[in-house]
Design a protein around this motif. Structure first.
Motif, PDB file in Angstrom:
ATOM      1  N   LEU A   1      14.979   3.724  12.814  1.00 46.31           N
ATOM      2  CA  LEU A   1      15.956   3.912  11.869  1.00 46.31           C
ATOM      3  C   LEU A   1      15.709   2.793  10.606  1.00 46.31           C
ATOM      4  N   ASN A   2      15.445   1.408  10.804  1.00 42.59           N
ATOM      5  CA  ASN A   2      15.420   0.462   9.732  1.00 42.59           C
ATOM      6  C   ASN A   2      14.298   0.887   8.739  1.00 42.59           C
ATOM      7  N   ARG A   3      13.161   1.568   9.210  1.00 38.88           N
ATOM      8  CA  ARG A   3      12.124   1.968   8.467  1.00 38.88           C
ATOM      9  C   ARG A   3      12.505   3.262   7.816  1.00 38.88           C
ATOM     10  N   ALA A   4      13.426   4.225   8.303  1.00 36.38           N
ATOM     11  CA  ALA A   4      13.865   5.109   7.355  1.00 36.38           C
ATOM     12  C   ALA A   4      14.680   4.585   6.091  1.00 36.38           C
ATOM     13  N   ILE A   5      15.747   3.646   6.619  1.00 36.97           N
ATOM     14  CA  ILE A   5      16.605   3.141   5.481  1.00 36.97           C
ATOM     15  C   ILE A   5      15.913   2.306   4.544  1.00 36.97           C
ATOM     16  N   SER A   6      14.591   1.749   4.917  1.00 33.86           N
ATOM     17  CA  SER A   6      13.981   1.017   3.711  1.00 33.86           C
ATOM     18  C   SER A   6      13.278   2.049   2.734  1.00 33.86           C
TER      19      SER A   6
ATOM     20  N   LYS B   1      22.062   8.149  -7.465  1.00 29.74           N
ATOM     21  CA  LYS B   1      23.208   8.927  -7.022  1.00 29.74           C
ATOM     22  C   LYS B   1      22.660   9.998  -5.912  1.00 29.74           C
ATOM     23  N   MET B   2      21.496   9.754  -5.352  1.00 28.59           N
ATOM     24  CA  MET B   2      20.989  10.693  -4.580  1.00 28.59           C
ATOM     25  C   MET B   2      21.482  10.587  -3.195  1.00 28.59           C
ATOM     26  N   ASN B   3      21.950  11.776  -2.642  1.00 32.57           N
ATOM     27  CA  ASN B   3      22.567  11.784  -1.340  1.00 32.57           C
ATOM     28  C   ASN B   3      21.444  11.613  -0.315  1.00 32.57           C
ATOM     29  N   ILE B   4      21.357  10.840   0.336  1.00 29.10           N
ATOM     30  CA  ILE B   4      20.326  10.424   1.520  1.00 29.10           C
ATOM     31  C   ILE B   4      21.135  10.077   2.722  1.00 29.10           C
ATOM     32  N   THR B   5      20.534  10.563   3.712  1.00 34.17           N
ATOM     33  CA  THR B   5      20.906  10.345   5.388  1.00 34.17           C
ATOM     34  C   THR B   5      19.918   9.938   6.019  1.00 34.17           C
ATOM     35  N   THR B   6      19.885   8.914   6.716  1.00 41.43           N
ATOM     36  CA  THR B   6      18.648   8.531   7.695  1.00 41.43           C
ATOM     37  C   THR B   6      19.019   8.487   9.367  1.00 41.43           C
ATOM     38  N   ILE B   7      17.794   8.670   9.916  1.00 38.70           N
ATOM     39  CA  ILE B   7      17.870   8.964  11.211  1.00 38.70           C
ATOM     40  C   ILE B   7      16.612   8.180  11.966  1.00 38.70           C
TER      41      ILE B   7
ATOM     42  N   GLU C   1       0.763  -1.166  -0.171  1.00 35.74           N
ATOM     43  CA  GLU C   1      -0.101   0.194  -0.160  1.00 35.74           C
ATOM     44  C   GLU C   1       0.650   1.234  -0.013  1.00 35.74           C
ATOM     45  N   SER C   2       2.062   1.015   0.052  1.00 33.01           N
ATOM     46  CA  SER C   2       3.078   2.278   0.206  1.00 33.01           C
ATOM     47  C   SER C   2       3.439   2.689  -1.186  1.00 33.01           C
ATOM     48  N   THR C   3       3.273   1.798  -2.045  1.00 33.76           N
ATOM     49  CA  THR C   3       3.926   1.959  -3.327  1.00 33.76           C
ATOM     50  C   THR C   3       3.459   3.509  -4.067  1.00 33.76           C
ATOM     51  N   SER C   4       2.103   4.025  -4.124  1.00 29.34           N
ATOM     52  CA  SER C   4       1.638   5.269  -4.616  1.00 29.34           C
ATOM     53  C   SER C   4       2.266   6.293  -4.025  1.00 29.34           C
ATOM     54  N   GLU C   5       2.483   6.390  -2.599  1.00 27.90           N
ATOM     55  CA  GLU C   5       3.251   7.364  -2.103  1.00 27.90           C
ATOM     56  C   GLU C   5       4.586   7.705  -2.365  1.00 27.90           C
ATOM     57  N   LEU C   6       5.366   6.266  -2.490  1.00 24.97           N
ATOM     58  CA  LEU C   6       6.734   6.303  -2.762  1.00 24.97           C
ATOM     59  C   LEU C   6       6.925   6.702  -4.218  1.00 24.97           C
ATOM     60  N   LEU C   7       6.037   6.415  -5.036  1.00 22.72           N
ATOM     61  CA  LEU C   7       6.277   6.952  -6.382  1.00 22.72           C
ATOM     62  C   LEU C   7       6.231   8.414  -6.408  1.00 22.72           C
ATOM     63  N   ARG C   8       5.179   9.153  -5.665  1.00 21.77           N
ATOM     64  CA  ARG C   8       5.078  10.624  -5.773  1.00 21.77           C
ATOM     65  C   ARG C   8       6.458  11.046  -5.172  1.00 21.77           C
ATOM     66  N   LEU C   9       6.805  10.510  -3.966  1.00 24.84           N
ATOM     67  CA  LEU C   9       7.981  10.846  -3.353  1.00 24.84           C
ATOM     68  C   LEU C   9       9.111  11.129  -4.561  1.00 24.84           C
TER      69      LEU C   9
ATOM     70  N   GLU D   1      16.127   3.317   0.555  1.00 21.11           N
ATOM     71  CA  GLU D   1      16.453   1.930  -0.455  1.00 21.11           C
ATOM     72  C   GLU D   1      15.616   2.070  -1.632  1.00 21.11           C
ATOM     73  N   TYR D   2      14.341   2.392  -1.370  1.00 25.37           N
ATOM     74  CA  TYR D   2      13.248   2.222  -2.502  1.00 25.37           C
ATOM     75  C   TYR D   2      13.839   3.567  -3.382  1.00 25.37           C
ATOM     76  N   ILE D   3      14.064   4.663  -2.857  1.00 26.33           N
ATOM     77  CA  ILE D   3      14.223   5.917  -3.499  1.00 26.33           C
ATOM     78  C   ILE D   3      15.539   5.554  -4.534  1.00 26.33           C
ATOM     79  N   ILE D   4      16.651   4.933  -3.808  1.00 28.08           N
ATOM     80  CA  ILE D   4      17.895   4.800  -4.557  1.00 28.08           C
ATOM     81  C   ILE D   4      17.749   3.887  -5.620  1.00 28.08           C
ATOM     82  N   LYS D   5      16.795   2.944  -5.600  1.00 22.87           N
ATOM     83  CA  LYS D   5      16.519   2.376  -7.014  1.00 22.87           C
ATOM     84  C   LYS D   5      16.193   3.088  -8.153  1.00 22.87           C
ATOM     85  N   SER D   6      15.623   4.358  -7.913  1.00 28.71           N
ATOM     86  CA  SER D   6      15.497   5.207  -8.979  1.00 28.71           C
ATOM     87  C   SER D   6      16.217   6.148  -9.228  1.00 28.71           C
TER      88      SER D   6
END
Length: 667
Positions: A621-626, A637-643, A581-589, A629-634
């Motif tokens: 933290l693990n959820r932020a990393i998930s 080269k994106m610079n992303i930090t997680t907390i 169910e997260s797919t649509s939101e992640l695609l918009r992001l 990882e979804y964004i990095i697939k698309s």
């Protein structure tokens, strides 16, 4: 001398003719005694001119005083006696017959409808005559009399057995004690009001009305507001809609942003076309004309845009429908409704599709009009004189069974507490489904001719429950905004509908049928598409929910002055694995990041307070990393930090579920 003799002979012959011509005494009342006398004289003297005059004058007198069945019966009896005038008499006979079938009997000529039905059975006209014959018993609730006649006539109509069975079911159906309420003397006047169209939130009602104080000429469209349970003095909608011509409203969209009208406004293709006008702040924009093939050179009316704005239903008398082409205002089936069918057009990427006829379950060879699809997306209400009913147009309900729009449940007559022997149409069911609005003619509790009423609906006639979501859209500084609101099926990602918030108030309204898990988001240029969700998979009853939505501008995000909560990202309990169910939101992001050239992103995970501090920080933290990882697939080269902040920064002390969230900050 010769001329004098000729003149004398002419005068003498005229006198002798006058002396030999019987006096039909056509100035006498048309009593049974006088009609019997005329009958004897006509049969003796036909086909002479005086007898012909007596036949036609009596028939015309009956016609002129509204007794066309008497005119037809009388003229039919003697037509064969005048072979030289046969064509003229047959034309008159057809005119009287057509008109007779649109009228209703009185106590004297009721038997003539019975005779017509018996003589011409099993034709369609004979069936109409039968319904007129039983109309008085139906009108006064003499149900057993009507049932006895239905059973008596049924064998004569082998092609109408289902109609006779349906009639008995309608008549014997148990009453529910429905309440009919006049909307009051502030709306209703001594003239006529019709086409009631309530807003989904029930605070206003739009309608058409005859000229009254404050009108702009002819029939106008008006709106009244409900204050403390009382409908107030209506306001004229003004010159953008009303003018010197007659204007009539057909429907209002579920979100209240569009009025559907019909008429012969500027640019009309034919006899009658469908138009619309959209809300612009507290006013209305410019009237616009729907294109071909919604509008044609024929009569197109009754536009009803669906709650998701993906389809438009309407009625039309265009050729190619169910049955032969019969234009509106043409006699047939006891009315001048013609053969009107209900169609639907779909909004596509290239505009409106070709119309689809709803099919033989809904449409008949006669008139189907006034379509209204409830915001549940399934329940269709319409009026028909082709399905079994109590007389004239009756109101029916049918349910859409699939996405073809041609597969419907058998239409159900709304019953004798709603339908009458006259034309019943223009019913608009309130969004809650427990009541409807309609216009009734010359009722005992009325103020004039057609008045506006409300009525509770039978339980079986009610639509599926709806959840109403409304609120205000603002920016993070509290300013009201106009923005698009889009809702989708979280399970499939399918976009289910769209609307706009009001540009002045920021108010929006959406209607969601129960049974799905919905996501909805707000889209506006220069802002992040803020989202939320509402799970109605287990809901059975509709209700109202107020949800105010704040959206953050891209400029504020780039200035690091605001973070964004990504609401429609879902994890299983005690898990960092993203749910489908997260797919649509992640695609918009991902799309947002690409379009706005975001180079650096910080993703922050939060949990509720269940569990230890150390465990919650690790889970967040693990959820932020998930998400990263979804964004990095698309965007590799994106610079992303997680907390991961665990439960250290709650945003709601009363609802811990809101504290389980993922936020992003542009860096």
């Amino acid at each position: 001398m010769k001329l004098i003799r000729l003149f004398f002979l002419f005068v003498l012959s005229s006198v002798l003719y006058a002396q030999n011509t019987p006096d039909y005494q056509l100035n006498k009342p048309l009593t049974t005694e006088n009609l019997d006398r005329l009958d004897s004289m006509i049969k003796v003297n036909a086909p002479d001119a005086a007898a012909y005059n007596a036949v036609t004058q009596v028939a015309y007198t009956f016609y002129r005083i509204g007794k066309s069945i008497n005119a037809f019966t009388w003229l039919e009896r003697y037509t064969h006696l005048f072979p030289e005038q046969e064509k003229v008499l047959l034309d008159n006979l057809k005119q009287y017959e057509n008109n007779a079938l649109t009228q209703y009997p009185d106590s004297v000529n009721r038997a003539l409808y019975e005779s017509y039905a018996i003589r011409y059975a099993p034709t369609e006209d004979a069936y109409v005559a039968f319904t007129r014959y039983i109309s008085d018993d139906i009108n006064y609730g003499r149900w057993q009399n009507a049932i006895n006649d239905i059973k008596r006539f049924a064998p004569a109509f082998p092609n109408k057995q289902q109609h006779f069975q349906d009639l008995i079911e309608i008549i014997t159906r148990k009453d529910e004690g429905l309440r009919v309420t006049n909307l009051g003397d502030k709306i209703n006047t001594y003239v006529s009001e019709w086409d009631p169209n309530p807003t989904s939130e029930g605070t206003q009602i739009y309608f058409s009305g005859n000229p009254r104080a404050g009108g702009l000429g002819g029939d106008d469209v008006w709106v009244s507001s409900l204050v403390d349970g009382v409908w107030q003095v209506p306001q004229n909608l003004g010159p953008k809609i009303n003018g010197e011509r007659d204007e009539t409203i057909d429907n209002i969209s579920a979100d209240g942003n569009t009025l559907l009208l019909s008429g012969d406004f500027m640019g009309t293709f034919g006899k009658f076309d469908i138009y619309a006008i959209d809300k612009v702040g507290d006013d209305w924009g410019d009237l616009y004309h729907y294109p071909y093939p919604i509008n044609t050179e024929h009569v197109d009316e009754g536009g009803n845009i669906t709650a998701d704005r993906k389809a438009l239903l309407f009625s039309s008398d265009r050729p190619g429908g169910i049955g032969e082409f019969i234009p509106l205002n043409t006699y047939g089936n006891g009315s001048i409704m013609g053969n009107m069918d209900i169609y639907v057009c779909f909004m596509t990427d290239s505009g409106w599709s070709n119309p689809v006829n709803l099919g033989k379950t809904i449409n008949t060879p006669y008139a189907e009009r006034s379509p209204y699809l409830h915001p549940d997306g399934k329940s269709l209400y319409f009026s028909s004189d082709g399905h079994a009913g109590l007389g004239g147009l009756d109101v029916f309900k049918s349910v859409r069974l699939d996405e073809t729009w041609t597969n419907w449940s058998k239409p159900v007559n709304l019953g004798k507490e709603i339908n009458t022997i006259l034309n019943d149409w223009g019913y608009k069911v309130g969004i809650t489904g427990d009541s409807a609005f309609f216009s009734g003619f010359a009722r005992t509790n009325g103020y004039g001719q057609w008045d506006l009423y409300s009525v509770t609906l039978p339980k079986d006639a009610r639509p599926n429950p709806i959840v109403m979501v409304s609120g205000t859209i603002t920016d993070n500084k509290g300013n009201n905004l106009q923005a698009d609101v889009i809702w989708e099926d979280l399970t499939t990602g399918e976009v289910l509908g769209t609307t706009k918030s009001n540009m002045m108030s920021g108010h929006y309204f959406i209607a969601l049928p129960v049974g799905k898990n919905y996501g909805y988001y707000v889209k506006k240029d220069g802002y992040y598409p803020t989202s939320n969700s509402i799970d109605l998979t287990k809901s059975k009853d509709g209700d109202r929910r107020k949800v105010d939505i704040e959206i953050v501008s891209i400029s504020d995000m780039k200035n690091k002055s605001s973070s964004i909560t990504i609401n429609n990202i879902f994890f299983d309990f005690d898990s960092a694995i993203l749910k489908k169910e997260s797919t649509s939101e992640l695609l918009r992001l991902v799309d947002f990041v690409k379009k706005n050239s975001v180079e650096k992103l910080k993703i922050i995970g939060h949990t509720d307070k269940v569990g230890t501090e150390e465990y919650n920080k690790k889970l967040s933290l693990n959820r932020a990393i998930s998400v990263k990882e979804y964004i990095i697939k698309s965007l590799p080269k994106m610079n992303i930090t997680t907390i991961g902040k665990g439960a250290t920064e709650p945003i709601d002390s009363s609802d811990d579920s809101k504290n389980r969230r993922v936020e992003i900050i542009m860096e």
